[in-house]
Design a protein around this motif. Structure first.
Motif, PDB file in Angstrom:
ATOM      1  N   GLY A 208       0.820  -1.197   0.000  1.00  0.00           N
ATOM      2  CA  GLY A 208       0.000   0.000   0.000  1.00  0.00           C
ATOM      3  C   GLY A 208       0.858   1.253   0.000  1.00  0.00           C
ATOM      4  O   GLY A 208       2.023   1.229   0.430  1.00  0.00           O
ATOM      5  N   VAL A 209       0.284   2.352  -0.467  1.00  0.00           N
ATOM      6  CA  VAL A 209       0.991   3.630  -0.515  1.00  0.00           C
ATOM      7  C   VAL A 209       0.757   4.381   0.794  1.00  0.00           C
ATOM      8  O   VAL A 209      -0.390   4.610   1.190  1.00  0.00           O
ATOM      9  N   VAL A 210       1.839   4.778   1.465  1.00  0.00           N
ATOM     10  CA  VAL A 210       1.714   5.452   2.756  1.00  0.00           C
ATOM     11  C   VAL A 210       2.446   6.796   2.782  1.00  0.00           C
ATOM     12  O   VAL A 210       2.492   7.455   3.820  1.00  0.00           O
ATOM     13  N   LYS A 243      -3.982   8.778   5.094  1.00  0.00           N
ATOM     14  CA  LYS A 243      -5.143   8.270   4.358  1.00  0.00           C
ATOM     15  C   LYS A 243      -4.775   7.820   2.938  1.00  0.00           C
ATOM     16  O   LYS A 243      -5.459   6.967   2.369  1.00  0.00           O
ATOM     17  N   GLY A 244      -3.732   8.433   2.381  1.00  0.00           N
ATOM     18  CA  GLY A 244      -3.329   8.037   1.042  1.00  0.00           C
ATOM     19  C   GLY A 244      -2.867   9.201   0.187  1.00  0.00           C
ATOM     20  O   GLY A 244      -2.816  10.353   0.634  1.00  0.00           O
ATOM     21  N   VAL A 245      -2.517   8.878  -1.046  1.00  0.00           N
ATOM     22  CA  VAL A 245      -1.975   9.832  -2.021  1.00  0.00           C
ATOM     23  C   VAL A 245      -2.895   9.897  -3.222  1.00  0.00           C
ATOM     24  O   VAL A 245      -3.396   8.869  -3.701  1.00  0.00           O
ATOM     25  N   ILE A 289       5.084   0.683  -9.229  1.00  0.00           N
ATOM     26  CA  ILE A 289       4.502   0.027  -8.046  1.00  0.00           C
ATOM     27  C   ILE A 289       3.288  -0.822  -8.422  1.00  0.00           C
ATOM     28  O   ILE A 289       2.538  -1.264  -7.557  1.00  0.00           O
ATOM     29  N   GLY A 290       3.102  -1.037  -9.722  1.00  0.00           N
ATOM     30  CA  GLY A 290       2.100  -2.002 -10.163  1.00  0.00           C
ATOM     31  C   GLY A 290       0.828  -1.452 -10.750  1.00  0.00           C
ATOM     32  O   GLY A 290      -0.073  -2.219 -11.106  1.00  0.00           O
ATOM     33  N   ALA A 291       0.688  -0.120 -10.868  1.00  0.00           N
ATOM     34  CA  ALA A 291      -0.530   0.437 -11.464  1.00  0.00           C
ATOM     35  C   ALA A 291      -0.688  -0.056 -12.899  1.00  0.00           C
ATOM     36  O   ALA A 291       0.290  -0.160 -13.647  1.00  0.00           O
ATOM     37  N   ILE A 479      -5.020  -0.441  -5.478  1.00  0.00           N
ATOM     38  CA  ILE A 479      -3.803  -0.322  -4.690  1.00  0.00           C
ATOM     39  C   ILE A 479      -4.142   0.518  -3.463  1.00  0.00           C
ATOM     40  O   ILE A 479      -4.576   1.664  -3.594  1.00  0.00           O
ATOM     41  N   ALA A 480      -3.973  -0.037  -2.299  1.00  0.00           N
ATOM     42  CA  ALA A 480      -4.348   0.667  -1.065  1.00  0.00           C
ATOM     43  C   ALA A 480      -3.620   2.007  -0.972  1.00  0.00           C
ATOM     44  O   ALA A 480      -2.408   2.092  -1.181  1.00  0.00           O
ATOM     45  N   GLY A 481      -4.390   3.044  -0.681  1.00  0.00           N
ATOM     46  CA  GLY A 481      -3.798   4.356  -0.453  1.00  0.00           C
ATOM     47  C   GLY A 481      -3.434   5.132  -1.710  1.00  0.00           C
ATOM     48  O   GLY A 481      -2.789   6.182  -1.602  1.00  0.00           O
ATOM     49  N   LEU A 482      -3.830   4.666  -2.895  1.00  0.00           N
ATOM     50  CA  LEU A 482      -3.486   5.387  -4.126  1.00  0.00           C
ATOM     51  C   LEU A 482      -4.740   5.667  -4.955  1.00  0.00           C
ATOM     52  O   LEU A 482      -5.461   4.754  -5.350  1.00  0.00           O
TER      53      LEU A 482
END
Length: 517
Positions: A208-210, A243-245, A289-291, A479-482
């Protein structure tokens, strides 16, 4: 710039795409990530970090801040707005208040049908349906922020089946961006940092993106062909995003390396309508990162641009609603019309390219008379003439002499075009009867603009769902957080975006990202 340097940068970008490919084939997102949470110390913490200050970024920031979240918006350039500042200020809104006021019948289905026709049917329809549902909300939000719009019958832009485009009072995207910037800056807990370049995502152990790594005090080098690893200006910082980007970094039409990799016909010396910072760096990091990449190779060219000015300029304003609507475009080699001047952008750009590929520098010319310009464009005539992007001639013979057009053929084309307008039937399918075409007056003066397609909008980007969540090519899940919105996303517009739908798309999904993150 040496060929060796260009090759090195191309290799870097190919490598980035290779990483994205691995992610789609099954590599985990963390494998591709260069920065992991466990390996960094955060300098600052926010709830939400937004990358980019165009329509999407500012809308996302506003909606997230209105929910009480602490928001940071970062912008790598020295000024806010990116391409959103330099566009023509047109926003296509189906079933808008001005259509109802001026008696224009429209529907969401009709809007989607028009978008699919321009996009060659490869649009992701669920995203278009979302725009239909929220377009009027996005327009109302722009008004809430202070944007002012012309109270006239909506404009009819190429590819649309009805007039549905609203235009800002100053006929520029700055009419939205400037008041929106002030609106966002006044929101509690919302901060904008200029000259702050996004470098990478920070990932947790669950892919996840943090957070993000950035460089503050960054100086973009306009002489470079693309985002450049050798530009090390700025101080490195690491920011947490609880919460994310939200990725709202825009397209890459000014990235002379990456756009050529996608479409080798676009040479490094070809001018674009975009600001110089419209590059692919942030997009490539999302791929790493996999998008999931969508429609990356589809790059739209603006058929209403001119070789006689740099960038977007004033020509698109004079051609789209003036010379293209009521005037005509001719092939200088034979004096004949060659296209429907109100077709979708790809159709017109392709028609112009046929001429330019056959005969270098044989730029087509758009021609009209004073009556071709709507009243809102009249104040710009002197500006266009002063900049010399538009020329004025007393007779058709003078036009022919200036552009080396066969005079007799040019006069015959004007006569034929006017005859078609009288009958209400145009040889190229231009809807002259529907919008009551005025035609070209028998006596001058004649106003002319030379035409050349310029890279304008990149259709491709990361795949998002209707909640603006970025989809992983590995898991096919968010993708969590993106989150992402605007031109950095792909799928909405298919092969070619319908004119003036970009503002609608960007504001709509920017709002959605801010509401959902």
């Amino acid at each position: 710039m040496s060929k060796e340097a260009i090759s090195r940068r191309e290799a870097l970008k190919i490598g980035a795409l290779g990483t994205a490919g691995l992610a789609m084939l099954g590599a985990t997102n963390a494998t591709a990530a260069t920065v992991l949470e466990k390996n960094v110390k955060f300098d600052e913490t926010y709830d939400v970090i937004v990358i980019g200050t165009g329509f999407s970024g500012l809308a996302a920031a506003a909606k997230a801040s209105e929910r009480g979240l602490k928001v940071l918006v970062i912008e790598k350039m020295g000024r806010i707005g990116g391409n959103s500042v330099v566009n023509g200020g047109g926003m296509a809104v189906p079933n808008n208040i001005y259509q109802k006021k001026y008696g224009v019948k429209d529907s969401g289905d009709r809007f989607i049908k028009d978008c699919l026709k321009a996009g060659l049917g490869i649009n992701h329809v669920e995203l278009l349906e979302t725009i239909v549902k929220r377009a009027n909300d996005a327009f109302d939000f722009s008004v809430q922020c202070g944007a002012q719009w012309q109270d006239v019958k909506p404009a009819w832009f190429g590819g649309h089946s009805v007039p549905r485009t609203l235009v800002t009072a100053n006929m520029s995207g700055s009419g939205i961006i400037k008041p929106m910037t002030k609106f966002v800056e006044k929101l509690p807990g919302c901060k904008i940092m200029r000259r702050t370049k996004f470098d990478d995502f920070v990932m947790d152990d669950k892919d996840g993106v943090v957070g993000v790594t950035v460089r503050t005090g960054y100086r973009f080098n306009r002489k470079l062909l693309s985002d450049d690893t050798e530009n090390t200006t700025g101080d490195k910082k690491v920011f947490r995003a609880k919460k994310g980007v939200i990725l709202a970094s825009g397209g890459f039409a000014a990235d002379k390396v990456f756009r050529k990799l996608q479409d080798p016909r676009i040479t490094a010396d070809q001018d674009a309508t975009n600001h110089s910072g419209a590059t692919a760096g942030a997009l490539l990091k999302a791929f790493q990162i996999g998008a999931m990449p969508i429609h990356i190779g589809w790059i739209q060219q603006g058929p209403w641009a001119s070789p006689d000015e740099r960038g977007f300029g004033i020509a698109p304003l004079m051609t789209q609603q003036g010379l293209f609507k009521h005037g005509m475009a001719v092939d200088v080699r034979n004096g004949k019309r060659f296209m429907n001047e109100l077709a979708d952008r790809k159709t017109r750009a392709d028609a112009e390219y046929v001429i330019l590929h056959e005969t270098a520098d044989a730029y087509p010319v758009a021609i009209g008379t004073y009556n071709t310009f709507p009243k809102q464009l009249l104040p710009l005539i002197d500006k266009a003439l002063h900049s010399k992007v538009m020329k004025k001639y007393d007779t058709l013979d003078a036009v022919a002499a200036a552009y080396k057009i066969p005079a007799a053929a040019l006069k015959a084309s004007v006569k034929k075009y006017n005859a078609g307008i009288k009958k209400g039937v145009d040889e190229f399918g231009k809807p002259v009867k529907t919008f009551k075409g005025k035609g070209i007056e028998a006596k001058g003066p004649y106003y002319c603009v030379r035409l050349v397609p310029k890279p304008h909008h990149t259709m491709g980007g990361v795949k998002i769902n209707t909640k603006a969540q970025v989809i992983s090519g590995n898991t096919m899940k968010p993708i969590a957080g993106l989150y992402a919105a605007g031109e950095v996303t792909g799928g909405t517009h298919g092969a070619s975006r319908l004119g003036t739908v970009a503002v609608t798309d960007c504001l709509t999904f920017g709002m959605i990202a801010g509401e959902n993150i």
